[in-house]
Design a protein around this motif. Structure first.
Motif, short mmCIF file in Angstrom:
data_model
loop_
_atom_site.label_atom_id
_atom_site.label_comp_id
_atom_site.label_asym_id
_atom_site.label_seq_id
_atom_site.Cartn_x
_atom_site.Cartn_y
_atom_site.Cartn_z
N LEU A 48 0.56 -1.03 -0.22
CA LEU A 48 -0.12 0.09 0.05
C LEU A 48 0.83 1.28 0.09
O LEU A 48 0.31 2.36 -0.08
CB LEU A 48 -0.77 -0.02 1.20
CG LEU A 48 -1.98 -0.97 1.37
CD1 LEU A 48 -2.53 -1.15 2.46
CD2 LEU A 48 -3.09 -0.86 0.14
N ARG A 64 -13.67 2.06 13.55
CA ARG A 64 -13.68 0.60 13.31
C ARG A 64 -13.70 -0.59 14.12
O ARG A 64 -13.31 -1.79 13.73
CB ARG A 64 -12.72 0.66 12.05
CG ARG A 64 -12.70 1.54 10.88
CD ARG A 64 -12.02 1.29 9.64
NE ARG A 64 -11.98 2.31 8.62
CZ ARG A 64 -11.76 2.21 7.30
NH1 ARG A 64 -11.50 1.04 6.84
NH2 ARG A 64 -11.87 3.29 6.67
N GLU A 79 -9.26 -11.58 11.16
CA GLU A 79 -10.20 -10.51 10.86
C GLU A 79 -9.94 -9.33 11.18
O GLU A 79 -9.78 -8.23 10.48
CB GLU A 79 -11.52 -10.84 11.32
CG GLU A 79 -12.66 -9.70 11.00
CD GLU A 79 -13.83 -9.80 11.59
OE1 GLU A 79 -14.88 -9.22 11.43
OE2 GLU A 79 -14.15 -11.27 12.17
N THR A 86 -7.08 -8.28 8.92
CA THR A 86 -7.56 -7.63 7.39
C THR A 86 -8.16 -6.10 7.45
O THR A 86 -8.24 -5.46 6.82
CB THR A 86 -8.35 -8.62 7.20
OG1 THR A 86 -7.80 -9.86 6.91
CG2 THR A 86 -9.20 -8.34 5.58
N ARG A 87 -8.88 -6.01 8.74
CA ARG A 87 -9.65 -4.79 8.83
C ARG A 87 -8.66 -3.61 8.94
O ARG A 87 -8.81 -2.33 8.61
CB ARG A 87 -10.76 -4.71 10.21
CG ARG A 87 -11.67 -3.68 10.21
CD ARG A 87 -12.42 -3.54 11.40
NE ARG A 87 -13.28 -4.78 11.43
CZ ARG A 87 -13.79 -5.05 12.58
NH1 ARG A 87 -13.92 -4.49 13.72
NH2 ARG A 87 -14.54 -6.48 12.70
N GLN A 93 -7.25 -2.71 5.78
CA GLN A 93 -8.29 -2.01 4.89
C GLN A 93 -8.24 -0.49 5.54
O GLN A 93 -8.31 0.60 4.76
CB GLN A 93 -9.74 -2.53 4.91
CG GLN A 93 -10.87 -1.68 4.26
CD GLN A 93 -10.40 -1.86 2.68
OE1 GLN A 93 -9.97 -3.00 2.24
NE2 GLN A 93 -10.38 -0.88 2.01
N CYS A 133 -5.73 1.05 6.47
CA CYS A 133 -4.53 1.81 5.96
C CYS A 133 -4.62 2.00 4.64
O CYS A 133 -4.00 2.88 3.94
CB CYS A 133 -3.37 0.63 6.35
SG CYS A 133 -2.75 0.66 8.00
N ALA A 134 -5.46 1.41 3.84
CA ALA A 134 -5.60 1.46 2.35
C ALA A 134 -6.66 2.65 2.17
O ALA A 134 -6.47 3.67 1.20
CB ALA A 134 -6.52 0.18 1.93
N ASP A 135 -7.47 2.85 3.16
CA ASP A 135 -8.53 4.15 3.02
C ASP A 135 -7.85 5.28 3.61
O ASP A 135 -8.23 6.38 3.28
CB ASP A 135 -9.85 3.60 3.73
CG ASP A 135 -10.48 2.57 3.25
OD1 ASP A 135 -10.23 2.20 2.00
OD2 ASP A 135 -11.15 1.93 4.04
#
Length: 372
Positions: A303, A333, A353, A356-357, A360, A362-364
């Motif tokens: 990322l 979150r 889980e 993974t959250r 996500q 960090c991606a956003d």
């Protein structure tokens, strides 16, 4: 005011207490509707103790008696497990308890009123400045390098006649890199043999770097080396508070004087022994977390994030002034992470889980434009 009345603002503590930072434990996750909450803020093992350990705990009943103050059975089990003499092991309430015993023994306020010095990297384990200050010694903090590593050359250069203890945290908490064997041995050779060098290996079981230091190998070679280890992380026994130090008799003879009596309860001792007896299962669980750590670190780098070499059960994001804001976004979150305001954010490896959250998030994540 009568003699029985205390001041309205309480009784003042020793001056040093007012100068110490406050230890900030990882906060529990906030409840968010529709999301399972995950705590990634305390470097805990997300897995419970081994079934055999849970069964042994359930059978324990002798809590009306004091535990063995020397933790003799645990020390014997560790001696066989580590291939060291039992006399070289001193148990404590976690590796922090073992560290406090080292500091109480070798660093503090001298008869002339001048404090000893304790050198350590910074940022490193948050409890170091508190423990050093309470022992009566003075902290000498040496900034870590840009990639989160100990600056061993600067640490060696900081040694003075007042230096009594040096703390080496490997892997370094919260940044993640582990010390290499060659650089650590060269460092030990470069400092006076009268200085106690503590190799804090709370996350030793998670290390996969081929050149990483093995504290026990150095303890066998250098009489001034103390190794700290714990059952809190890999063994999943953080709540039972059982750790230990390993050092040569020239040090342990004094450490036993400073050791807190009954620091390790009989339930903690029994749990640790049974966990050692089932160590192959511990290794399997640790490897699951290491695999998740690898996935998370690789995902972050994919990322575009810069992540120091992660050798513990956590990753480090050097977010600086954005650290608190990022932690707030994680809380929204249902993830609790550990922010060190102004420096960065440490995120423990947790359930799949949860990891993974976190990826996500960090991606956003978008850092605000303009001055931070």
């Amino acid at each position: 005011m009568t003699s029985s009345e205390a001041p309205a603002d309480g009784i003042p503590p020793r001056p040093v207490v007012g100068r110490l930072p406050r230890y900030a434990a990882g906060k529990p996750p906030a409840a968010v509707e529709g999301l399972a909450s995950y705590k990634l803020s305390s470097n805990e093992n997300p897995l419970p103790p081994l079934p055999a350990v849970v069964e042994a705990i359930a059978r324990q009943q002798d809590f009306n008696r004091y535990p063995d103050p020397l933790s003799s059975r645990l020390r014997e089990a560790l001696a066989e497990f580590l291939d060291v003499p039992a006399e070289d092991i001193v148990t404590g309430a976690g590796s922090l308890g073992a560290l406090n015993q080292v500091l109480a023994t070798f660093a503090g306020q001298n008869d002339d009123g001048k404090p000893d010095e304790v050198i350590y990297a910074w940022r490193s384990f948050e409890a170091y400045p508190i423990s050093v200050g309470l022992a009566g010694a003075e902290s000498v903090r040496i900034p870590v390098t840009a990639d989160g590593r100990h600056d061993l050359a600067a640490m060696a250069a900081a040694v003075t006649a007042r230096t009594k203890v040096i703390l080496l945290c490997t892997p370094n908490n919260p940044t993640g890199p582990a010390l290499a064997a060659a650089e650590t041995e060269a460092f030990i050779r470069s400092v006076p043999s009268s200085v106690v060098v503590v190799i804090d290996e709370a996350y030793q079981e998670f290390v996969r770097a081929a050149d990483a230091v093995d504290g026990l190998a150095l303890y066998r070679k250098y009489p001034n080396v103390v190794v700290l280890r714990t059952f809190s992380k890999a063994h999943g026994l953080a709540g039972l508070r059982v750790g230990y130090s390993v050092s040569n008799p020239g040090l342990t003879q004094h450490l036993r004087v400073a050791a807190t009596p009954f620091a390790v309860s009989q339930i903690a001792e029994k749990a640790a022994i049974v966990s050692l007896q089932n160590f192959p299962q511990v290794v399997e669980r640790v490897q699951m977390l290491v695999d998740e750590r690898t996935r998370v670190a690789a995902g972050l780098r994919d990322l575009g994030w810069t992540v120091p070499d992660a050798q513990g059960n956590f990753v480090w994001l050097a977010l600086g002034a954005e650290s608190t804001r990022f932690a707030d976004l994680a809380a929204a979150r249902a993830l609790s992470v550990r922010a060190f305001p102004g420096d960065g954010v440490r995120v423990s490896i947790g359930e799949q889980e949860a990891n993974t959250r976190f990826l996500q998030l960090c991606a956003d994540y978008t850092k605000p434009s303009g001055p931070s």
